[in-house]
Structures are given as structure tokens and as C-alpha cells.
Design a protein around this motif. Structure first.
Motif, PDB file in Angstrom:
ATOM      1  N   UNK A   1     -66.598  51.582  54.298  1.00  0.00           N
ATOM      2  CA  UNK A   1     -67.411  50.382  54.469  1.00  0.00           C
ATOM      3  C   UNK A   1     -68.745  50.755  55.083  1.00  0.00           C
ATOM      4  N   UNK A   2     -69.827  50.067  54.693  1.00  0.00           N
ATOM      5  CA  UNK A   2     -71.123  50.325  55.330  1.00  0.00           C
ATOM      6  C   UNK A   2     -71.126  49.841  56.776  1.00  0.00           C
ATOM      7  N   UNK A   3     -72.178  50.224  57.498  1.00  0.00           N
ATOM      8  CA  UNK A   3     -72.356  49.798  58.888  1.00  0.00           C
ATOM      9  C   UNK A   3     -72.378  48.279  58.989  1.00  0.00           C
ATOM     10  N   UNK A   4     -71.939  47.747  60.134  1.00  0.00           N
ATOM     11  CA  UNK A   4     -71.976  46.302  60.366  1.00  0.00           C
ATOM     12  C   UNK A   4     -73.386  45.735  60.224  1.00  0.00           C
ATOM     13  N   UNK A   5     -74.388  46.502  60.674  1.00  0.00           N
ATOM     14  CA  UNK A   5     -75.763  46.001  60.601  1.00  0.00           C
ATOM     15  C   UNK A   5     -76.209  45.892  59.148  1.00  0.00           C
ATOM     16  N   UNK A   6     -75.770  46.839  58.313  1.00  0.00           N
ATOM     17  CA  UNK A   6     -76.134  46.794  56.889  1.00  0.00           C
ATOM     18  C   UNK A   6     -75.530  45.547  56.259  1.00  0.00           C
ATOM     19  N   UNK A   7     -74.259  45.254  56.614  1.00  0.00           N
ATOM     20  CA  UNK A   7     -73.618  44.057  56.094  1.00  0.00           C
ATOM     21  C   UNK A   7     -74.404  42.827  56.531  1.00  0.00           C
ATOM     22  N   UNK A   8     -74.771  42.812  57.808  1.00  0.00           N
ATOM     23  CA  UNK A   8     -75.501  41.658  58.339  1.00  0.00           C
ATOM     24  C   UNK A   8     -76.800  41.442  57.573  1.00  0.00           C
ATOM     25  N   UNK A   9     -77.567  42.520  57.380  1.00  0.00           N
ATOM     26  CA  UNK A   9     -78.850  42.361  56.681  1.00  0.00           C
ATOM     27  C   UNK A   9     -78.634  41.950  55.220  1.00  0.00           C
ATOM     28  N   UNK A  10     -77.586  42.474  54.624  1.00  0.00           N
ATOM     29  CA  UNK A  10     -77.315  42.095  53.233  1.00  0.00           C
ATOM     30  C   UNK A  10     -77.009  40.606  53.134  1.00  0.00           C
ATOM     31  N   UNK A  11     -76.105  40.140  54.025  1.00  0.00           N
ATOM     32  CA  UNK A  11     -75.738  38.718  54.000  1.00  0.00           C
ATOM     33  C   UNK A  11     -76.958  37.856  54.318  1.00  0.00           C
ATOM     34  N   UNK A  12     -77.792  38.344  55.255  1.00  0.00           N
ATOM     35  CA  UNK A  12     -79.018  37.613  55.576  1.00  0.00           C
ATOM     36  C   UNK A  12     -79.910  37.502  54.338  1.00  0.00           C
ATOM     37  N   UNK A  13     -80.032  38.613  53.612  1.00  0.00           N
ATOM     38  CA  UNK A  13     -80.877  38.598  52.402  1.00  0.00           C
ATOM     39  C   UNK A  13     -80.338  37.595  51.387  1.00  0.00           C
ATOM     40  N   UNK A  14     -79.010  37.594  51.186  1.00  0.00           N
ATOM     41  CA  UNK A  14     -78.419  36.651  50.228  1.00  0.00           C
ATOM     42  C   UNK A  14     -78.671  35.215  50.690  1.00  0.00           C
ATOM     43  N   UNK A  15     -78.510  34.986  51.996  1.00  0.00           N
ATOM     44  CA  UNK A  15     -78.715  33.642  52.539  1.00  0.00           C
ATOM     45  C   UNK A  15     -80.154  33.175  52.321  1.00  0.00           C
TER      46      UNK A  15
END
Lengths: 289, 251, 312
Positions: free
Chosen positions: C151-165
Motif C-alpha cells: 500500500x502507498x503511504x497514508x499521505x499519498x492516499x490522503x492527497x489522492x482522495x483530496x484530488x478526487x474530492x
């Protein structure tokens, strides 16, 4: 021969319960457009009431059924007064009533299910009642299941008779066909709506009481029955009580034979496949003319 | 005669055993103002539904501007320049009056220009109907009479070639009815739009249209000059069942 | 044309700039917040995106879709099946496309149904998808679930979800201002009338339904890596769909801000109640929901928007 009879009978027994649950929900929807997603929770409440009274007071659960029915009816009138009446009055369109009642239903679902969970815990509860086998025509049944089947059919037919031959039943059917027309000839929705909502809950409660005689009960037992009731209603047609009765039996049989002839893990795929197919091809229900 | 703008050929509509419209032929040419009358239950509105694609005819063909549109969806009719009103106004109740007209302009109306630039945007259409003040008011909050006017405005916004009006005068006072009739005439005169107008109140209609068709029990029993039609024996007979019929037909 | 550009176009650039600005601020959170608070922010973002994209189609048209879980679950399974052969960012994109394609397919079949019928059939389709995936996995892969090993880093997930949002919000802003959005509100007001005014309602509905399903698909793919073990019952959980509907409708599905405010409100409230009343929190939540629907039927948004409805 005996085997097929048993298979068919087990389908019909489950189907009978489905019918009772679905008819109540269908009446509520057909009359008031209330999509009461918490219907199964009231079934669960009926089951707990029966279990509680039977295990603490040692009363025969059959005798408890009318008590449960009356208690749930009164609860239904109260719930209607507190929640759904306001929605029906405030909503501008039928679609809005449907949407808001769905949301309130979710709220009630959380509320009732978790309250029961808090009081009695999530454990399975149960008691043994008439759990002896009976032989009929070479097939073997548990006595309690036959009893459940008998009561389920009696309750459904009794309700159909009420709808057909009593004044209030005629009023309900008139309201479902033409709300304005019925109001013009003097049908009073102010009393009819709470009564029908209460009757729906009473049926759910009785179904729960019956189920508690056969299966173990838990706070989460109601949800699947809500879903099943929705499927049955769709099969039989929204607003049609007879459709729900037939739809209930049909679904019971489809499940029983489907499980036997196909891979058990395909059962859910089949049930929902049937639901989707019916909705796409015949959205007014299988029996609609 | 030039080619008909809208042509119905042997249109029938049956609901189960009931025949609502029975083999009706109707040709309407550019700029014509045609009335359709008939006693209650004559099938006028059902026939209108087939002309706008809302209802598919059981039999018969519909040709608009040379294209056979039989069985096509209502938006195809709209794209060919057929715009209509409904008996009970069907405005978008939550949208401001201006957006109702704008909706028609942006979809059906996008495909054509009016022959004349009168009534070609939201402001002029609302102004023409006397609704300029109401532009920002949600359509559902307008009085029923104003909703009827707005319904006409919405149909105009579609920049129609044929305008179908379904009992736009129903429920209006005498003065309002006359004003509406004047308005419809102006639309026809200034834009050259063909108008087909159904009305139950026959008197008004007979004064304003140049041609009238009579439906009775789903079939067309007369079609022609209003005065001639009013004297036709089969028309008088069709209306005899209705109270006060002779006075209502007499122009 | 004497009229200036339609009023609904006004404010679009401002709203987009505001979204981008808000996004920049939110992007700094991983450096500011603890792991616990960042997880909370992630859940706020996810539900904001789900509720905004749900409202994109269901708000103006008054459809009640319960299919969000199906799109979310399919997205999650794109990650589960594809993460070994694709980079994380690509699985998110493919997840979104799969969600959109599935929505277009079912949209063609069921968007002619309305009201309770549509709600029931979208629920049925979600369950059908759940059980079909379960069956396929059992029969062909001989597995009940899948383990996500890298799994990628938690921060990467956060930024990805932020981008989708942010993309979901920007899309919602543009849809509202576009002809598509205008057509959708016409369909919600009176579908047949919209047809007689030249709208190909079927095409409009399928396009919008499909567009709105891109985001739950992408979110499913993005969030799947948060769980180490993926099984159909958890990612196709109908509860995700219910919660989305709740949040959107409590916030006010007709508005843009309502669902966003409401998702933050709900995520924080759920967390607060869970900590404060570990046993009774769902009871309180249920009660609150009933009270909100009964006494604030226009949604939270109606608290902020003053209604200027004159009678004429």
C-alpha cells in the motif's frame, strides 16, 4: 415423493412468513407512500416481546400473538403520529414523501435495533416450542413450522378478507385507487392512515412472534426481512395485497428449489437477479394486468 | 397548395378496447390558424398527444416538415419545430419564470431562429405576455392564469414552426380569454407560425380561427370554414347532447 | 440576444477558485495533523466526494440512487485486481472509469424507473453485484477475499482522495452551470415536459448518472489500499450507499455546499458520539436523523440560505 413435498413445504412455510411481512409493508406503501425501511425492526421487536413474555411469564407463545399484535398496533399508531404524519403533511410531492420516509425509516432502524442491542445484547436468544416432528403423507415436518405456516396463511387471508369485505377495508382500497375520489365520498385519512400503519406493524410483530417459535432471534434479524419484503412487494406489485401473498409464496419456493438445484452460493445471485429482472421487464409486478 | 408542415394520416389511438381517436387525417400549412373542437371526450387531447409525440398512435403516420416521425420520442418532434402547451400548465414549478422560458430557448429553441426577431429571447417573450415583472418568481408561485400565459411563453421559447395550444383559455375570464386570443393571433401574424388550437369554449375559438376541425367520438366529422362548419348538420347533432350547444357553436 | 449570459454562469470562476484555494489549504493537513485527525479528515473528504457526486445527478432529478456502494466496490476491486500490474494513480483512474461504465450500462436499463422503484432496483443491483463478485471470486479465484500487500503511504492516499474530492466538487460546479445541469433540473421538475421542449432525457440521464459514478469508483479504488484485506461484503457494503444518501439529503441535495457541510458534520458527529457514547451512539444518531428530517426537511443548507419566495 416425500422429499419433494418437504422441499415444497419448506418453501411455502418461509413464503408464508415473507407474505405476512410484505403485506404489512405494502399496505403502508400503497396507501401512504411510506417506504418504511425499519419494517424488519418491528418484526424483531415482536419476536423479542414474544420471547420475553414466554421465558419470564411462561405464557404459551400462541396466546401471546394477539397481545403482540395489539401492542405493535398501538406502537404503530404512536410512531405514525410522531414521525410520518408530519412528513405526509409537509411534503409537496409524493416523491418527497417517499424520500423523507425512507430517511426517517433509516433513523428508526438505527434507533430500534441498537436500543434492543443495548438492552438484551447481540447474542442469539431462543426457546424451544413444539419442536417435535409430525408425519404427513410420507413427509416429515416440525410441528412448530406447520403451526407458523398455518398462522401466517390465516393472518394473510384474514387481512385480505378485511380489505375485501369491511368498510374500513373498502375505504383503504378506495384510497389506494383514487385518493381524491375517496376523500370526496368521505373517507377520513386522519384515522385511516394511523390505523393502516399500525396494522402493518401488527403484522410485522406477529411475523416476528411466529419466527421466534422456530428460529433463534437477535437484534439484527429484522433487516433481511425488510429486504425480502421489498423483493416480494416488487414481485407482487406495489400496493397489491394479493400480489404480496402470491409473491411471498413464489419467492419462498424459488429460494427452496433454487438452493436445491443450484450451487448454494448462487442463491443470493438468483434472488437479486430475479428482482432486477422483474423490475426491468415488469415494473408493475408479475401479476399486473 | 404548398406542402403541409404537419400532416396526420389515419391516426388512431386505442386503449384496450376503447378507441379514443379513430382514423383522423389533418394537414396544417405554414401560417395557418386551425381550431379543433369537439364535445367532451371527443379525443381532442389524445389526438394532440400524438401530434407532439407524447403518445404513440396505434395506427397511422405523422409527418412533420417532410420527415416521418411516427413512433419517435417527443424531443424529436420538438427538434422538428413542434411546440405545445398542456391543458393543466406544466411549467417547472421550482424554476423562476424566466428560467422556464430560457429552458425552451436552450433546448428545442436552439435549433432554429424565429422568422422575425420579436419574441426571440426571455425578456421579449415575458414582456409580450405581460409577465416581465414576474421573471424572478418561481413558476409554481404564479397564479393559475399567469401559469397558463407562461406555458405559452415556454412554447414560444421553443421557436416553433407549429404551435399546439391545448385549452389555453380554460378557466380565464372573458377579458382574459379575448386577450389570449389576440395574443395567439399576433404570434401567428408576426412569426408566421402555424397554430393548432383546441378549445372547449367554442365561441371564442370560432371568432379567431380561419379553419376549424370537429372531432366527435374520436373521428373527424367536419373540417373547414368556421361558419360553414357551425351550420353542418352532423356537427349540430354531435353537440346536441351538450347543454346550450347551439348558442356555443353560433359564431 | 439582449440578455447577458444566464445568471447561473455567474459565480462559477469564483467557486472554482475557492475550491482550488480550499484544496491547497487542505493539502497541508498531513504536516499539521496527527494520524488520528488525518484519518478523520480523510473520512470527511471521502464522504464529501460521495455526497457531492451523488447530489450531482440525484439532487436536480429527484432520483434516489442506492447504487453508490456498487460503484465504490467495483473501484475497490479494480485496485485489488490491478495494483500489482498498475501504479496506484492509474488504478484510481481506471476505478473511476469502471464505475462510470457500469453506471452507463445499468442506467440504460433502469433509468426509466422512478421513485421507490428506482431506489429498490439500484439497491438490488448493488446486492447483485456484491453476490456476483463473491461467486466469481469463489468459483474462479477460489478465494473469499484479497490481501493488499503493497500500500502507498497514508499521505499519498490522503492527497489522492483530496484530488478526487476537489475534482468532484469542480465537476459539480460546472455541471450546475452547464446545459447538462439545466436539463437535469428540467427532468426533475417534469420529465415529459422537458422532452417536449427538446431534451433527449434518456441520453442526458445516462450521461449524468455515469459522470456521477466516476467519483465513487475512483474513491473505492483510492480507499481500497486503506484496508489490508478486501472482501466483497466490506467494499460493496450497502451502508456506504445509505450513508451517502443520508449525508446528501440531510445537507440538502439540491445545493452544492449542503452535502459538503453535512459530510463534515456527520463524520465529526459520528466520531464524537462514538467516543462519548460508545454503546448508545447509533441510537443517538438514529434519533438525530429522525429529528433532522422532521424538523429540517430542506437539509442543513436551508439554515444558511434564506428563501426569497414571494407570491404573485
Amino acid at each position: 415423493m416425500g422429499f419433494w413435498l418437504e422441499l415444497a413445504a419448506s418453501g411455502l412455510i418461509t413464503g408464508g412468513i415473507y407474505a405476512v411481512v410484505a403485506i404489512g409493508l405494502n399496505l403502508q406503501y400503497g396507501l401512504m407512500r411510506i417506504m418504511n425501511i425499519s419494517h424488519g425492526e418491528f418484526l424483531m421487536l415482536g419476536a423479542y416481546l414474544t420471547w420475553l413474555a414466554h421465558t419470564t411469564l411462561k405464557i404459551n407463545p400462541i396466546l401471546l400473538l394477539p397481545v403482540v399484535a395489539i401492542a405493535m398496533f398501538l406502537l404503530g399508531v404512536v410512531v405514525y403520529r410522531l414521525c410520518f404524519r408530519r412528513i405526509a403533511r409537509a411534503a409537496p410531492t409524493v416523491e418527497v414523501i417517499e424520500a423523507r420516509s425512507l430517511l426517517v425509516g433509516f433513523g428508526l432502524m438505527f434507533l430500534v435495533q441498537n436500543t434492543v442491542n443495548l438492552i438484551w445484547g447481540a447474542d442469539l436468544r431462543g426457546y424451544s416450542f413444539m419442536a417435535e416432528p409430525v408425519d404427513i403423507g410420507g413427509a416429515r415436518f416440525m410441528a412448530n413450522r406447520l403451526l407458523v405456516f398455518g398462522f401466517a396463511v390465516a393472518a394473510s387471508l384474514g387481512l385480505l378478507a378485511l380489505l375485501r369485505w369491511t368498510m374500513i377495508g373498502k375505504a383503504v382500497r378506495a384510497m389506494m385507487q383514487s385518493p381524491t375520489g375517496a376523500q370526496l365520498v368521505g373517507v377520513d385519512t386522519g384515522t385511516l392512515h394511523p390505523v393502516v400503519f399500525g396494522a402493518g406493524l401488527a403484522l410485522a410483530g406477529v411475523a416476528g412472534g411466529l419466527l421466534s417459535m422456530v428460529y433463534e432471534i437477535s437484534p439484527s434479524m429484522g433487516e433481511p426481512y425488510t429486504v425480502t419484503a421489498l423483493i416480494v412487494i416488487t414481485l407482487g406489485g406495489l400496493g397489491s395485497a394479493i400480489g404480496s401473498l402470491l409473491g411471498g409464496f413464489l419467492l419462498g419456493l424459488v429460494e427452496a428449489f433454487g438452493m436445491h438445484f443450484t450451487n448454494p452460493s448462487l442463491k443470493m445471485v438468483l434472488s437479486y437477479g430475479v428482482l432486477v429482472a422483474v423490475l426491468v421487464a415488469r415494473p408493475k409486478g408479475l401479476f399486473a394486468r | 397548395m404548398p406542402e403541409a408542415l404537419l400532416s396526420a394520416r389515419g391516426v388512431s389511438v386505442r386503449f384496450g378496447g376503447l378507441t379514443a381517436v379513430n382514423g383522423v387525417d389533418l394537414d396544417v400549412h405554414p401560417g395557418e390558424l386551425v381550431g379543433i373542437i369537439g364535445p367532451n371526450g371527443a379525443g381532442k387531447t389524445t389526438f394532440f398527444h400524438t401530434l407532439s409525440g407524447v403518445l404513440k398512435p396505434t395506427e397511422g403516420r405523422l409527418v412533420v416538415a417532410g420527415d416521418d416521425l411516427t413512433g419517435r420520442a417527443p424531443y424529436v418532434y420538438a427538434a422538428h419545430g413542434v411546440a405545445r402547451t398542456f391543458q393543466t400548465p406544466r411549467v417547472f414549478r421550482d424554476m423562476p419564470a424566466a428560467d422556464n422560458v430560457r429552458f425552451a430557448l436552450e433546448f428545442a429553441g436552439r435549433l432554429r431562429r424565429h422568422a422575425h426577431d420579436a419574441f426571440d429571447d426571455v425578456e421579449t417573450i415575458l414582456g409580450f405576455l405581460g409577465l416581465a415583472e414576474m421573471a424572478a418568481v418561481p413558476a409554481g408561485a404564479l397564479t393559475p392564469a399567469r401559469q397558463r400565459l407562461l406555458e405559452i411563453g415556454v412554447a414560444l421559447g421553443a421557436r416553433p414552426r407549429v404551435l399546439l395550444l391545448d385549452e389555453v383559455a380554460a378557466g380565464l375570464t372573458h377579458t382574459e380569454v379575448d386577450a389570449t386570443a389576440q395574443l395567439i393571433r399576433r404570434v401567428r401574424d408576426e412569426l408566421g407560425v402555424a397554430v393548432i388550437w383546441i378549445e372547449h369554449a367554442v365561441r371564442v375559438l370560432m371568432n379567431y380561427v380561419e379553419r376549424v376541425a370537429v372531432l366527435h367520438q374520436g373521428a373527424k366529422i367536419a373540417d373547414g370554414d368556421p361558419r360553414a362548419v357551425a351550420r353542418a348538420p352532423e356537427v349540430i347533432e354531435a353537440y346536441l347532447g351538450e347543454d346550450g350547444a347551439p348558442e356555443r357553436i353560433a359564431a | 440576444m439582449s440578455l447577458p449570459s444566464p445568471s447561473r454562469m455567474r459565480g462559477v470562476p469564483f467557486a472554482l477558485v475557492l475550491t482550488a484555494g480550499g484544496g491547497l489549504v487542505l493539502a497541508t493537513l498531513p504536516w499539521l495533523l496527527s494520524d488520528f485527525l488525518l484519518a478523520l479528515a480523510l473520512s470527511c473528504l471521502m464522504f464529501a466526494a460521495l455526497a457531492v457526486s451523488w447530489s450531482m445527478f440525484c439532487g436536480p432529478t429527484n432520483y434516489l440512487s442506492l447504487a453508490t456502494s456498487a460503484f465504490f466496490g467495483l473501484g475497490a476491486y479494480v485496485t485489488a485486481w490491478g495494483l500489482e500490474s498498475m501504479p496506484y494513480g492509474l488504478t484510481v483512474l481506471v476505478g473511476g472509469l469502471v464505475g462510470a461504465a457500469f453506471a452507463a450500462l445499468i442506467g440504460l436499463a433502469v433509468l426509466h424507473l422512478r421513485g421507490a422503484y428506482f431506489a429498490v432496483i439500484t439497491f438490488g443491483l448493488t446486492e447483485l453485484t456484491l453476490h456476483s463478485v463473491t461467486y466469481l471470486e469463489k468459483t474462479y479465484a477460489n478465494t473469499a477475499g484479497r490481501i493488499i500487500s503493497e500500500a502507498p503511504e497514508n499521505t499519498v492516499i490522503y492527497w489522492t482522495v483530496l484530488a478526487v474530492t476537489l475534482l468532484a466538487i469542480a465537476t459539480a460546479i460546472l455541471v450546475r452551470a452547464s446545459r447538462l445541469g439545466f436539463a437535469l433540473s428540467g427532468i426533475g421538475g417534469d420529465e415529459e415536459r422537458a422532452q417536449t421542449l427538446g431534451v433527449n432525457t434518456r441520453r442526458v440521464k445516462v450521461i449524468a448518472f455515469s459522470l456521477s459514478a466516476f467519483f465513487p469508483g475512483a474513491l473505492g479504488a483510492a480507499m481500497a489500499v486503506r484496508w489490508t484485506y478486501i472482501e466483497p461484503l466490506s467494499v460493496f457494503n450497502p451502508f456506504i450507499g445509505f450513508q451517502t444518501v443520508l449525508i446528501a439529503m440531510v445537507g440538502g441535495a439540491q445545493t452544492l455546499l449542503g452535502p459538503i457541510v453535512s459530510s463534515v458534520f456527520f463524520s465529526l458527529l459520528t466520531e464524537f458520539l462514538r467516543l462519548r457514547f460508545p454503546y448508545a451512539f447509533l441510537i443517538v444518531l438514529g434519533l438525530l436523523l429522525v429529528v433532522l428530517v422532521l424538523y429540517l426537511p430542506g437539509g442543513l443548507a436551508s439554515l444558511f440560505v434564506r428563501r426569497g419566495r414571494q407570491h404573485a
